[in-house]
Scaffold this active site. Structure first.
Site, short mmCIF file in Angstrom:
data_model
loop_
_atom_site.label_atom_id
_atom_site.label_comp_id
_atom_site.label_asym_id
_atom_site.label_seq_id
_atom_site.Cartn_x
_atom_site.Cartn_y
_atom_site.Cartn_z
CB SER A 98 -11.23 5.73 8.30
OG SER A 98 -10.53 6.30 7.24
N GLY A 144 -2.07 -8.88 2.24
CA GLY A 144 -2.77 -7.60 2.11
C GLY A 144 -3.65 -7.60 0.88
CB CYS A 246 -17.85 -5.96 4.00
SG CYS A 246 -18.53 -7.42 4.77
NE ARG A 251 -12.46 -2.50 -2.33
CZ ARG A 251 -12.14 -3.68 -2.80
NH1 ARG A 251 -12.88 -4.26 -3.75
NH2 ARG A 251 -11.08 -4.32 -2.35
NE ARG A 276 1.17 35.13 -0.33
CZ ARG A 276 1.95 35.67 0.60
NH1 ARG A 276 1.39 36.37 1.59
NH2 ARG A 276 3.24 35.51 0.56
CG LEU A 346 -2.93 27.64 0.75
CD1 LEU A 346 -3.84 27.20 -0.39
CD2 LEU A 346 -3.41 27.03 2.05
CD GLU A 371 -12.30 -0.36 2.72
OE1 GLU A 371 -12.86 -1.23 2.02
OE2 GLU A 371 -12.56 -0.15 3.91
C1 LIG Z 1 -4.38 3.38 7.74
C2 LIG Z 1 -4.83 2.04 7.24
C3 LIG Z 1 -6.00 1.47 7.73
C4 LIG Z 1 -6.40 0.20 7.31
N1 LIG Z 1 -7.55 -0.36 7.83
C5 LIG Z 1 -7.83 -1.67 7.57
C6 LIG Z 1 -8.93 -2.32 8.25
O1 LIG Z 1 -9.66 -1.69 9.01
N2 LIG Z 1 -9.12 -3.65 8.03
C7 LIG Z 1 -8.33 -4.37 7.18
O2 LIG Z 1 -8.57 -5.57 7.03
N3 LIG Z 1 -7.29 -3.78 6.51
C8 LIG Z 1 -7.03 -2.45 6.69
N4 LIG Z 1 -5.98 -1.83 6.05
C9 LIG Z 1 -5.11 -2.64 5.20
C10 LIG Z 1 -5.23 -2.35 3.72
O3 LIG Z 1 -6.46 -2.79 3.21
C11 LIG Z 1 -4.02 -2.96 3.03
O4 LIG Z 1 -2.90 -2.17 3.38
C12 LIG Z 1 -4.16 -3.05 1.52
O5 LIG Z 1 -5.11 -4.02 1.16
C13 LIG Z 1 -2.84 -3.37 0.82
O6 LIG Z 1 -2.19 -4.43 1.43
P1 LIG Z 1 -0.63 -4.28 1.83
O7 LIG Z 1 -0.45 -3.02 2.57
O8 LIG Z 1 -0.24 -5.55 2.47
O9 LIG Z 1 0.12 -4.10 0.45
P2 LIG Z 1 0.62 -5.30 -0.60
O10 LIG Z 1 -0.53 -6.17 -0.86
O11 LIG Z 1 1.85 -5.88 0.02
O12 LIG Z 1 0.98 -4.42 -1.83
C14 LIG Z 1 2.20 -3.68 -1.95
C15 LIG Z 1 2.22 -3.08 -3.35
O13 LIG Z 1 2.21 -4.14 -4.33
C16 LIG Z 1 1.12 -3.92 -5.24
N5 LIG Z 1 0.59 -5.22 -5.66
C17 LIG Z 1 0.10 -6.21 -4.86
N6 LIG Z 1 -0.34 -7.23 -5.61
C18 LIG Z 1 -0.14 -6.88 -6.91
C19 LIG Z 1 -0.41 -7.52 -8.16
N7 LIG Z 1 -0.97 -8.73 -8.24
N8 LIG Z 1 -0.07 -6.86 -9.29
C20 LIG Z 1 0.50 -5.65 -9.24
N9 LIG Z 1 0.78 -4.99 -8.09
C21 LIG Z 1 0.46 -5.61 -6.94
C22 LIG Z 1 0.11 -3.09 -4.47
O14 LIG Z 1 -0.74 -2.35 -5.36
C23 LIG Z 1 1.01 -2.19 -3.64
O15 LIG Z 1 1.41 -1.07 -4.39
C24 LIG Z 1 -5.61 -0.52 6.38
C25 LIG Z 1 -4.44 0.07 5.86
C26 LIG Z 1 -4.07 1.34 6.27
C27 LIG Z 1 -2.82 1.96 5.70
#
Ligand SMILES: Cc1cc2nc3c(=O)[nH]c(=O)nc-3n(C[C@H](O)[C@H](O)[C@H](O)COP(=O)(O)OP(=O)(O)OC[C@H]3O[C@@H](n4cnc5c(N)ncnc54)[C@H](O)[C@@H]3O)c2cc1C
Length: 392
Positions: A98, A144, A246, A251, A276, A346, A371
């Site tokens: 990452s 997100g 980007c 991805r 094992r 395991l 991503e």
């Molecule tokens: C460890 C980690 C590192 C990260 N690093 C970065 C980074 O460096 N930069 C950055 O910008 N972001 C980063 N992210 C953020 C990441 O890209 C987001 O978490 C991701 O895009 C999902 O957004 P959310 O968590 O808000 O989930 P949400 O968008 O709130 O989604 C929640 C759930 O609803 C579902 N969902 C959402 N919309 C729909 C739809 N239209 N139809 C059906 N289902 C839907 C999703 O699939 C998910 O299961 C990181 C996340 C993590 C966990």
């Protein structure tokens, strides 16, 4: 962690599809991971510490900007080499991959593609050498999967911009020297800008208590009336397509990386199953464990072929975003399924830090979400084949 005995599976002789350069680059990364990552990674993950000491090594194996031209400090490699480096690093740990993905695809890529010559000269060589660490701020607390709804914004103040808002879940944030941040201007247009550590009003609090990617530092980016010099705006592309460009690159690297994590889980489970003994014979001699192992190598081989082909399409400039989505989605799910199955092979040992499997499994829970989530990539494929968006 016990000694790193990793042997990479190549069931369909895929090495024959690689050039000498690909193999050299991959083997250098593989050796480096064995030497520098495997001995320290379990401890770093257990303690949730970002292993900052490996930054210079990542730079040396070309993991920072593998495909960025050499004139800017990059390694000038093709997309297959880039993918193979990501595969090997994630074989060690998804958190380390990452760090490399963010630096290359989410910080160096936008500066290279959307920046002007001055910005490229100023930042790219330092990012390639690891002197600077970067992060990428797109996700917000309330946006997100739908980054286009972002509220982080810039106001034109004449000789500078004023940046306000917050980004969340940002990899590398607590250690980053610079952040590539996406914010809306007064017309609602998304612009990319470079925010530097030390700018007044800019803070990067760390996110604690993660059970996943524990060896990768995650944090917030908070902007409270941060003065951004006009020369820090990326001038050559704006709109949501800019950050999405980007993400395509990142991805694609994840699609390869997930194969690395899956290979490590499979290789570990295979070795363990042969050693094992239960009921007076190796558990590998039982049909149930063979089914697990046979299905793992089948899925890894399919993913290797899919991803190699995607790499050749990218080398020819022909890969679509939807094709990348398919590979990211398929390979991460494949790796997560293999991690879960391998952990069971395991038995109780599978839950310990003696083996890498549980760490991979927990890491991949983030990889399947960031991503673009698993669901969102499916919707991208759905849109591509039907022409009908199902996001709303
Ligand atoms: C460890 C980690 C590192 C990260 N690093 C970065 C980074 O460096 N930069 C950055 O910008 N972001 C980063 N992210 C953020 C990441 O890209 C987001 O978490 C991701 O895009 C999902 O957004 P959310 O968590 O808000 O989930 P949400 O968008 O709130 O989604 C929640 C759930 O609803 C579902 N969902 C959402 N919309 C729909 C739809 N239209 N139809 C059906 N289902 C839907 C999703 O699939 C998910 O299961 C990181 C996340 C993590 C966990």
């Amino acid at each position: 962690m016990s000694q790193d005995l990793f042997q990479a599976p190549d069931y369909y002789q895929l090495d024959e599809l690689l050039s000498e350069e690909h193999i050299l680059v991959r083997d250098a990364a593989r050796e480096w991971v064995k030497r520098e990552v495997s001995p320290i990674i379990e401890d770093a993950a257990q303690q949730a510490k970002f292993p900052i000491s490996i930054i210079s090594g990542l730079a040396e194996i070309g993991a920072f900007g593998p495909y960025i031209p050499e004139e800017y400090g990059g390694a000038g490699l093709d997309q297959i080499s880039y993918g193979l480096i990501m595969q090997e690093i994630e074989r060690g740990d998804s958190g380390v991959r990452s760090t490399a993905s963010v630096q290359s695809s989410l910080v160096m890529y936008p500066i290279w593609k959307y920046g002007n010559e001055e910005q490229k000269q100023k930042y790219l060589p330092k990012l390639a050498s690891g002197e600077y660490l970067g992060c990428f701020g797109l996700t917000e607390p309330d946006h997100g999967s739908n980054p286009g709804g972002m509220v982080t914004n810039i106001k034109d103040m004449g000789d500078h911009y004023l940046l306000n808002g917050a980004k969340m879940w940002i990899s590398n944030a607590p250690f980053a020297d610079i952040a590539v941040v996406w914010a809306k201007n007064e017309e609602g247009r998304i612009k990319g800008l470079i925010v530097e550590r030390g700018m007044e009003g800019f803070t990067t609090p760390e996110t604690h208590n993660k059970w996943s990617l524990r060896a990768s530092a995650t944090g917030e980016l908070i902007f409270d009336n941060v003065k951004i010099p006009k020369e820090n705006i990326l001038p050559n592309k704006d709109g949501l397509g800019a950050p999405l460009g980007c993400l395509d690159s990142a991805r694609y690297g994840i699609a390869w990386g997930a194969i690395g994590a899956a290979m490590d889980c499979y290789d570990t489970a295979l070795r363990y199953a042969k050693e094992r003994i239960q009921f007076d014979k190796p558990i590998a001699a039982t049909q149930l464990q063979q089914k697990k192992l046979a299905e793992m190598i089948t899925e890894i081989t399919k993913a290797q072929l899919l991803t190699w082909r995607l790499g050749t399409l990218r080398n020819d400039g022909k890969a679509t975003s939807a094709q990348i989505s398919m590979a990211k989605r398929n390979n991460v799910e494949m790796a997560l399924t293999i991690a879960r199955e391998a952990r069971q092979v395991l038995g109780a040992m599978g839950i310990t830090g003696e083996y890498s499997i549980m760490r991979h499994m927990m890491n991949l829970e983030s990889v399947i979400t960031y991503e673009g989530t698993h669901d969102i990539h499916l919707l991208i494929t759905g849109l591509d084949i039907t022409g009908l968006p199902a996001f709303k």
